[in-house]
Design an enzyme around this catalytic site. Sequence first.
Site, mmCIF file in Angstrom:
data_model
loop_
_atom_site.group_PDB
_atom_site.id
_atom_site.type_symbol
_atom_site.label_atom_id
_atom_site.label_comp_id
_atom_site.label_asym_id
_atom_site.label_seq_id
_atom_site.Cartn_x
_atom_site.Cartn_y
_atom_site.Cartn_z
ATOM 1 N N LYS A 163 0.801 -1.223 0.000
ATOM 2 C CA LYS A 163 0.000 0.000 0.000
ATOM 3 C C LYS A 163 0.840 1.281 0.000
ATOM 4 C CE LYS A 163 -4.337 -1.431 0.068
ATOM 5 N NZ LYS A 163 -5.349 -0.994 -0.908
ATOM 6 N N SER A 213 0.957 -10.000 -0.346
ATOM 7 C CA SER A 213 0.626 -8.574 -0.319
ATOM 8 C C SER A 213 0.809 -7.892 1.020
ATOM 9 C CB SER A 213 -0.823 -8.377 -0.783
ATOM 10 O OG SER A 213 -1.713 -9.082 0.055
#
Length: 408
Positions: free
Chosen positions: A52, A302
């Site tokens: 992110k 992720s």
Amino acid sequence: MTDFMTRARAAEEAMRQVFPATPLQRNAHLSERFGADIWLKREDLSPVRSYKIRGAFNAMRKQPSQDLFVCASAGNHAQGVAFMCKHLGVKGVIFMPVTTPQQKIHKTRTFGGDQVEIHLIGDYFDDCLAAAKAWCADKGGHFLSPFDDEDVIEGQASLAVEIEQQLGRVPDHVVLPVGGGGMSSGVSTWFGDRTHCLFVEPAGGACLRAALAAGHPVTLDHVDTFVDGAAVGRIGEKTFDLLRNVHLSDVHVLSGDRICTTMIEMLNIEGIVLEPAGALAVEAVEDIQSFVRGKTVVCVTSGGNFDFERLPEVKERAQRYSGVKKYFILRLPQRPGALKEFLGILGPDDDIARFEYMKKSARNFGSVLIGIETSRPENFVRLFARLDDAGFTYTDITNDETLAQFVI
């Protein structure tokens, strides 16, 4: 090279001033298990332990005159924004669900320091998203979407730029977890038809599959927040525009219990800490092993923002999914020796993990909640056969979600 690829490459080059590229590591354990050349793109090793930061960096660098950023996040986007607020010396107002794991809340405060203000609103991401937009409209600031923003998508695509550079070629398959679609749309757009992208969603937040089936983004009736990094009730408009041609057969949906098995496996065997969303891509390889055999596969891990207070729950769910732990209600005769008779039926590898018995003096039988752990799923076949032969009455409630919420 397309204009999008040019911008994604520029984003990747610019972010090297702030943090290094995350590693692309070949995983021998998974490669041997699935007969393929499997690599992990370790976004769990970024400064904020998720990808992110890429989108936050790119979007914020394109607003050099802005001194206030507002965002909504289930936790990982918040950390990326907080990190960049402190790095750039700007203010940030961050909205997160009340249900966000404490580890993510604490790290957001740590990364942002005095530069950020945190608001905990609602039980689900979509609740705090509405609150963040309302706050921004009322008090100003630049709203920074966690995924539905062209600059964020472009920044997340830097991940694909690194994969191609580090591997020295384009992989045959890339497995991508999907939440709101920012990273998956950016990476798949970078690779285009040069590789085969597969998309993985949690069963409790399969918003891409729902949108593809409807032909447009739709709001899910219910979202399960266990896979908090991908628990999104509606895929983004901009991200769906880039994903609308994905074939439904390329979208895999996994249960939360199943994802837990990979979290435990990667922790025990590889020493890799993955959050539920970070394990999605790795677990999905089992579903595609027949056509990735002998191929080069990149799985995007992720995120690794995992609160270890959740580990007992993860282990429990993994054992239940794997079939080595079951719960059942036993109807036990209220007579001397009945419990001893039951204990004699247990096999050498059967371990009692839970036992709750309430004696009813006015009844001939009592109900017992029993949890059994064993070494192999097939042991339960033999256990239940012995119970049947002995005349015991029991009900397996392991997969009864409604009942399990109250008694397990």
